[in-house]
Design a protein around this motif. Structure first.
Motif, short mmCIF file in Angstrom:
data_model
loop_
_atom_site.label_atom_id
_atom_site.label_comp_id
_atom_site.label_asym_id
_atom_site.label_seq_id
_atom_site.Cartn_x
_atom_site.Cartn_y
_atom_site.Cartn_z
N ALA A 1 24.85 -44.40 32.62
CA ALA A 1 25.71 -44.20 33.79
C ALA A 1 25.38 -42.87 34.46
N GLY A 2 25.17 -41.84 33.65
CA GLY A 2 24.74 -40.56 34.21
C GLY A 2 23.39 -40.67 34.88
N GLY A 3 22.50 -41.51 34.32
CA GLY A 3 21.19 -41.70 34.90
C GLY A 3 21.26 -42.33 36.28
N VAL A 4 22.20 -43.24 36.48
CA VAL A 4 22.36 -43.85 37.81
C VAL A 4 22.66 -42.76 38.83
N MET A 5 23.58 -41.88 38.47
CA MET A 5 23.92 -40.77 39.37
C MET A 5 22.72 -39.84 39.57
N GLY A 6 22.08 -39.44 38.49
CA GLY A 6 21.00 -38.47 38.57
C GLY A 6 19.83 -38.96 39.39
N PHE A 7 19.36 -40.16 39.12
CA PHE A 7 18.15 -40.65 39.81
C PHE A 7 18.44 -41.10 41.23
N SER A 8 19.62 -41.67 41.46
CA SER A 8 19.94 -42.06 42.84
C SER A 8 20.09 -40.83 43.72
N LEU A 9 20.73 -39.78 43.20
CA LEU A 9 20.89 -38.55 43.98
C LEU A 9 19.54 -37.92 44.28
N CYS A 10 18.70 -37.77 43.25
CA CYS A 10 17.40 -37.13 43.46
C CYS A 10 16.52 -37.93 44.41
N GLY A 11 16.50 -39.24 44.23
CA GLY A 11 15.68 -40.08 45.11
C GLY A 11 16.18 -40.05 46.54
N SER B 1 11.20 -39.50 30.27
CA SER B 1 11.87 -38.83 29.15
C SER B 1 13.16 -39.50 28.76
N SER B 2 13.80 -40.24 29.68
CA SER B 2 15.09 -40.85 29.37
C SER B 2 14.99 -41.86 28.24
N PHE B 3 13.83 -42.46 28.07
CA PHE B 3 13.67 -43.45 27.01
C PHE B 3 13.65 -42.80 25.62
N VAL B 4 13.42 -41.49 25.59
CA VAL B 4 13.48 -40.79 24.30
C VAL B 4 14.87 -40.90 23.72
N ALA B 5 15.91 -40.72 24.57
CA ALA B 5 17.29 -40.76 24.09
C ALA B 5 17.77 -42.17 23.79
N THR B 6 17.33 -43.14 24.58
CA THR B 6 17.87 -44.49 24.43
C THR B 6 17.06 -45.38 23.50
N HIS B 7 15.80 -45.02 23.22
CA HIS B 7 14.96 -45.91 22.40
C HIS B 7 14.27 -45.22 21.23
N LEU B 8 13.89 -43.97 21.36
CA LEU B 8 13.12 -43.31 20.31
C LEU B 8 14.00 -42.47 19.38
N PHE B 9 14.60 -41.44 19.95
CA PHE B 9 15.43 -40.54 19.14
C PHE B 9 16.89 -40.85 19.45
N THR B 10 17.41 -41.92 18.88
CA THR B 10 18.71 -42.46 19.27
C THR B 10 19.86 -41.79 18.52
N VAL B 11 21.06 -41.99 19.04
CA VAL B 11 22.27 -41.43 18.42
C VAL B 11 22.66 -42.26 17.21
N ARG B 12 23.05 -41.58 16.13
CA ARG B 12 23.48 -42.27 14.91
C ARG B 12 24.43 -41.38 14.13
N PRO B 13 25.28 -41.98 13.32
CA PRO B 13 26.17 -41.16 12.48
C PRO B 13 25.39 -40.53 11.33
N LEU C 1 15.58 -26.45 38.91
CA LEU C 1 16.15 -27.72 39.33
C LEU C 1 15.18 -28.89 39.21
N SER C 2 13.98 -28.65 38.69
CA SER C 2 12.95 -29.69 38.68
C SER C 2 13.32 -30.87 37.77
N ASN C 3 14.09 -30.61 36.71
CA ASN C 3 14.56 -31.73 35.86
C ASN C 3 16.01 -32.06 36.19
N LEU C 4 16.34 -32.02 37.47
CA LEU C 4 17.71 -32.25 37.94
C LEU C 4 18.23 -33.62 37.53
N ALA C 5 17.39 -34.65 37.56
CA ALA C 5 17.85 -35.99 37.21
C ALA C 5 18.36 -36.04 35.77
N THR C 6 17.65 -35.38 34.87
CA THR C 6 18.11 -35.34 33.48
C THR C 6 19.39 -34.52 33.34
#
Length: 806
Positions: A190-200, A352-364, A508-513
């Motif tokens: 959801a944050g990515g939608v905001m970040g990338f739509s704003l930057c684009g 880089s966003s795929f690092v959080a969602t697919h590679l280094f994911t959140v876990r307990p 600000l170069s990684n503003l989308a993230t």
């Protein structure tokens, strides 16, 4: 071939400077245009991809939620059925959506009136040059202002709609079979939608304005001075979004906390509390829409500052920099280098966003721990490393082998720059931003000693908690300010004010993230509130609470980025103002500190952030008092509401939403007038020297106050959460919810709310808006007695001095 060369540069193609012909600039305008346009469109497409992922989550609570023995039919805590929980969840979601829509509509109506009126002011004042009216300059500046303001409003609206759309879906994901990974991914995307739509959107709009205006001006200096109106529009709307949204969210939050947790003794987001819906609405309109407009303004202003300064740069026709040989103006491809930095950032952040969602994911993790904060920090670090590697090829392709920058202090002094020196400035800002983020985390996360010390100080009451929290905030200023100062020193030494503008763009170069991480926090906060109001099982709230606690820290990290970049943007705009106020013989406005007018207004400028903070803090207090009284009135008059008896009268959420809406729209006017008219009145009456002092004092004061306030509030918030996690021991006994220590922690959190979410973030706008206003109206200031103080004031001053000397 040009386009191919540009795209190869994105995948680590290094271009040796020795391969460039010193007698010619690289002809790359078409390739630059293609790259920027594709980057903007890609940003919008990737935002759509992220939204599609979020939309696949159905608002149906799964029956196999929980773990172990809890993996059975999802019952609410009072034993009601799944359908009851499902119905409540959707009702709460709809109430938050309607409340956020109604506030934004009301705020944007006021913004529309302001845009129309102020556009006329820009048209008239920016057209006047002291001898007559050049309506083309004024009209195009006004059009750019309107476009920037509208883009800022659209960016805030997109962020708010996506955040509201995603909050309940994050709650549902936290009740699913993979609660940690799925709920994190929902909020982060959801944050990515905001970040990338704003930057684009921002990149495409700014480049379109530059491209269209290019055919209407004879020189690039006038072109980019008109384009600066785009940054002014974005920053002006950000002022209303930050102040209005901040007052809304904290009036509701403070009112809900005081009336609920402190007075009535009920949990946070308890469904009996009438202010909880307004509190959750506020997270979206303040922390999402306001933040989006703020960072859009930073991007637009940093880009405009770099373009204005770069327009005066030239390219030597011989490698010996002979002053006798003619110099060429930089071509279009070179001038667009600031936008290429942002375009590259979109591609890097998407990968880089795929690092959080697919590679280094959140876990307990064992011991009721998790790796949420580490995953989010990894995002920042990965984007920083990738950008560091890819920036030089972009610079080598777009910039000439050598170029000349005229200094802001003296227009007759030249600095010789190279692509590598330009990249050094960008790197300085990029890594300073990363370091500021990690320093901010150290001071605001309950994983580290400073915040835990604040939590432990609650042992002796709320007073010591307040004292420790204030001390933490003041101490947290030291390292970030040293980093910003070092960045300014390096970038200014290398390429003068152009280097400072590039450093701001680097930060600000990684503003989308950064925006993805910022929006993640409010979405998780809303998700937790929905879980409690819908009375879902405790394990669901545990997941959302942990995600929210990490979101508080990452929000503080995001605020650190925003504050640092705002300071650099303000300085870059300051340099652009000095350049623009120079006369035709390249002499610049006298900015010496020992000038009495400069020094006097430096003190006045340093006072403005304090006055601004006082106004916004009192506004929150006034609105919160109204909220507390309304909640108490409902508890007293609505049968069985406070006791939670079956069949009790429902709370009137609409009344609390109305209180926050009216208070925020009413109270945001005076702080906005203060910031907007301070530089205008100073420039018109006291000339450019007065503006120089005003901006210097305001920037130096605001950056320190903003860091202190944001980190103090963030530490108090997470100290409260540390107490609620049973982290505080006194004489070997756990002091958790419901204890006196918890009450003291709640007081600190409540005091910190307007600091970290209203006054502190809004000070970013103070730094930037005052500077961009001064830049846009610099021509008007010059038209009044050549930018000197007004003749009436000057005559009175001289007469007074003469009288005292006799």
């Amino acid at each position: 071939m040009e386009i191919r060369l540009l795209f190869l540069s994105v995948v680590f193609t290094a271009v040796s400077a020795s391969d460039l012909d010193p007698a010619k600039q690289p002809s790359n305008a078409e390739g630059v245009t293609v790259f920027i346009v594709i980057a903007g469109l890609f940003g919008l497409a990737f935002a759509g991809f992220q939204f599609w992922n979020v939309s696949k989550i159905n608002l149906v609570v799964p029956n196999n939620s929980g773990t172990g023995e809890e993996r059975q039919s999802l019952l609410s805590q009072d034993g009601n059925s799944d359908n009851d929980s499902q119905t409540r969840l959707i009702e709460i979601y709809e109430a938050i959506r309607q409340g956020a829509d109604s506030f934004l509509r009301a705020e944007y109506r006021i913004c529309a009136i302001f845009i129309a009126v102020f556009a006329v002011v820009i048209l008239v004042l920016c057209s006047y040059d002291g001898e007559g009216f050049k309506w083309l300059n004024g009209s195009l500046t006004a059009v750019a202002f309107v476009l920037g303001a509208c883009t800022s409003m659209i960016s805030g609206w997109i962020g708010m709609k996506v955040a509201v759309y995603s909050n309940a879906r994050t709650t549902v994901s936290a009740a699913g079979p993979r609660p940690w990974a799925d709920s994190f991914n929902a909020a982060f995307r959801a944050g990515g939608v905001m970040g990338f739509s704003l930057c684009g959107l921002a990149l495409l709009m700014l480049y379109a304005v530059c491209g269209i205006y290019d055919g209407l001006f004879d020189n690039h200096s006038e072109l980019f001075e008109a384009v600066a109106g785009f940054g002014l529009g974005g920053s002006a709307i950000a002022m209303f979004g930050r102040v209005g949204g901040g007052i809304y969210t904290k009036a509701a939050d403070v009112g809900a906390d005081l009336a609920g947790k402190v007075v009535a003794g009920i949990p946070e987001d308890d469904p009996r509390n009438p202010a909880t819906i307004a509190d959750n609405v506020g997270d979206n309109v303040g922390d999402v829409a306001g933040m989006g407009s703020d960072l859009f303004g930073s991007f637009a202003e940093a880009s405009c500052a770099a373009l204005v300064v770069m327009a005066t740069s030239v390219y030597p026709t011989d490698s010996k920099f002979s002053s006798k040989k003619p110099h060429e103006k930089l071509n279009w491809g070179s001038l667009m280098f600031p936008l290429l930095i942002s375009a590259l950032g979109i591609f890097v952040c998407a990968a880089s966003s795929f690092v959080a969602t697919h590679l280094f994911t959140v876990r307990p993790l064992p011991g009721k721990r998790n790796n949420v904060e580490k995953v989010l920090k990894t995002q920042i670090l990965v984007t920083t490393i990738f950008l560091t590697a890819l920036l030089y090829p972009i610079a080598a392709v777009s910039l000439p082998e050598f170029f000349i920058v005229y200094t802001a202090g003296d227009g007759n002094v030249k600095l010789h720059g190279t692509p590598f020196e330009a990249v050094i400035c960008v790197w300085a800002g990029l890594w300073a931003g990363c370091a500021i983020g990690f320093i901010t985390e150290y001071y605001t996360s309950h994983q580290f000693f400073p915040t835990r010390e604040v939590a432990q100080s609650c042992e002796t009451g709320a007073a010591t908690n307040i004292i420790y929290g204030l001390a933490l905030g003041y101490k947290s200023v030291v390292v970030p300010v040293l980093l910003i100062a070092t960045t300014v020193l390096v970038s200014f030494t290398v390429l003068d004010m152009f280097g400072v503008a590039l450093a701001a763009l680097g930060m600000l170069s990684n503003l989308a993230t950064c925006l993805s991480i910022d929006v993640y926090g409010p979405v998780c906060d809303n998700a937790g509130g929905i879980a409690e109001m819908a009375e879902l099982p405790e394990h669901v709230r545990e997941v959302t609470d942990e995600l929210d606690a990490a979101g508080n820290t990452t929000a503080a990290i995001g605020k650190g980025f925003a504050i640092g970049s705002a300071c650099l943007v303000g300085l870059a705009l300051f340099g652009a103002f000095i350049k623009r106020t120079g006369s035709k013989d390249k002499s610049q406005t006298d900015s010496r500190l020992l000038d009495p007018l400069v020094f006097s207004f430096l003190l006045i400028g340093a006072m403005i952030p304090y006055f601004f903070t006082a106004l916004t803090m009192k506004s929150v207090g006034t609105a919160a008092m109204e909220m507390v009284k309304e909640v108490k009135h409902q508890f007293d008059t609505k049968r069985g509401l406070l006791e939670g008896k079956p069949g009790h009268e429902p709370p009137d959420h609409a009344k609390c939403i109305e209180i926050s809406t009216k208070a925020s729209l009413r109270e945001m006017v005076i702080p906005g007038i203060l910031v907007i008219f301070s530089p205008l009145v100073t420039g018109a009456m006291f000339g450019n020297k007065g503006v120089v002092g005003l901006l210097s004092g305001a920037i130096a004061s605001a950056v320190q106050m903003a860091i202190s306030q944001s980190n103090t509030g963030g530490a108090w918030d997470n100290a409260k959460k540390f107490v609620e996690k049973d982290g505080v021991l006194v004489n070997g006994e756990v002091q958790g919810k419901g204890t006196e220590i918890h009450k003291a922690a709640v007081v600190g959190d409540t005091v910190g709310d307007p600091l970290k979410d209203t006054s502190g973030p809004a000070l970013n706008i103070v730094m930037k808006l005052m500077a961009i206003l001064s830049l846009v109206f610099a021509g008007f200031f010059n038209s009044i007695k050549g930018g000197e103080e007004s003749s009436a004031i000057s005559t009175n001053t001289e007469a007074t001095l003469y009288f005292h000397l006799q």
